[in-house]
Design a protein around this motif. Structure first.
Motif, PDB file in Angstrom:
ATOM      1  N   GLN A 136      65.561  49.148  89.961  1.00  0.00           N
ATOM      2  CA  GLN A 136      64.625  48.529  90.889  1.00  0.00           C
ATOM      3  C   GLN A 136      65.198  47.209  91.366  1.00  0.00           C
ATOM      4  O   GLN A 136      65.310  46.265  90.587  1.00  0.00           O
ATOM      5  CB  GLN A 136      63.290  48.297  90.195  1.00  0.00           C
ATOM      6  CG  GLN A 136      62.223  47.639  91.059  1.00  0.00           C
ATOM      7  CD  GLN A 136      61.562  48.615  92.005  1.00  0.00           C
ATOM      8  OE1 GLN A 136      61.432  49.789  91.698  1.00  0.00           O
ATOM      9  NE2 GLN A 136      61.155  48.127  93.156  1.00  0.00           N
ATOM     10  N   GLN A 162      66.618  54.294  85.718  1.00  0.00           N
ATOM     11  CA  GLN A 162      65.937  53.956  86.971  1.00  0.00           C
ATOM     12  C   GLN A 162      66.247  52.496  87.310  1.00  0.00           C
ATOM     13  O   GLN A 162      66.251  51.643  86.423  1.00  0.00           O
ATOM     14  CB  GLN A 162      64.421  54.138  86.846  1.00  0.00           C
ATOM     15  CG  GLN A 162      63.981  55.598  86.728  1.00  0.00           C
ATOM     16  CD  GLN A 162      64.225  56.153  85.342  1.00  0.00           C
ATOM     17  OE1 GLN A 162      63.885  55.531  84.346  1.00  0.00           O
ATOM     18  NE2 GLN A 162      64.836  57.320  85.267  1.00  0.00           N
ATOM     19  N   GLY A 222      69.209  52.477  93.064  1.00  0.00           N
ATOM     20  CA  GLY A 222      67.884  51.938  93.295  1.00  0.00           C
ATOM     21  C   GLY A 222      67.559  51.946  94.780  1.00  0.00           C
ATOM     22  O   GLY A 222      68.402  52.287  95.609  1.00  0.00           O
ATOM     23  N   ASN A 265      73.667  56.636  90.002  1.00  0.00           N
ATOM     24  CA  ASN A 265      72.279  56.194  89.878  1.00  0.00           C
ATOM     25  C   ASN A 265      72.070  55.063  90.878  1.00  0.00           C
ATOM     26  O   ASN A 265      72.860  54.102  90.902  1.00  0.00           O
ATOM     27  CB  ASN A 265      71.981  55.673  88.472  1.00  0.00           C
ATOM     28  CG  ASN A 265      72.067  56.762  87.432  1.00  0.00           C
ATOM     29  OD1 ASN A 265      71.114  57.489  87.184  1.00  0.00           O
ATOM     30  ND2 ASN A 265      73.230  56.910  86.826  1.00  0.00           N
TER      31      ASN A 265
END
Length: 125
Positions: A4, A2, A116, A114
């Motif tokens: 951010q 994940q 953000g 992936n």
């Protein structure tokens, strides 16, 4: 993993900003990582990328010499130091990661799986 992103804002032309991308779920040294941006009316583009270890970095011609990508694997965080900002740098900036890159295709957005959320950078003239 994940991701951010943070650190965007409003800055005058010639100013500086530093973006951060915190990774969680897997160690950041498992991934090639990149900063991408989408300007109004334009396609998403990769502006800078960095290898798993952080030893190698790559830049789009439009930001070479002004932006610097770095990675602190101990903190699972990637950074983009942006200097001498121009109005044409105005965009939503995204961090992205890939376990595998094919050849030297760091500049292709579809290499990254992936993503953000974006952080907005606005440069006033």
């Amino acid at each position: 993993v994940q991701l951010q992103a943070s650190g965007g804002g409003l800055v005058q032309s010639g100013g500086s900003l530093r973006l951060s991308c915190a990774a969680s779920g897997r160690p950041s040294n498992s991934y090639y990582m990149a900063w991408c941006r989408r300007a109004p009316g334009k396609d998403l583009e990769v502006v800078a990328a960095i290898s798993r270890s952080g030893a190698n970095s790559y830049y789009a011609d439009s930001v070479k010499g002004r932006f610097a990508i770095s990675k602190d694997n101990a903190k699972n965080t990637m950074y983009l130091q942006m200097n001498s900002l121009k109005p044409e740098d105005t965009a939503s900036y995204y961090c992205a990661a890939a376990r595998v890159l094919t050849g030297s295709n760091w500049y292709l957005t579809d290499q990254y799986d992936n993503w953000g959320q974006g952080t907005q950078v606005t440069v006033s003239s």
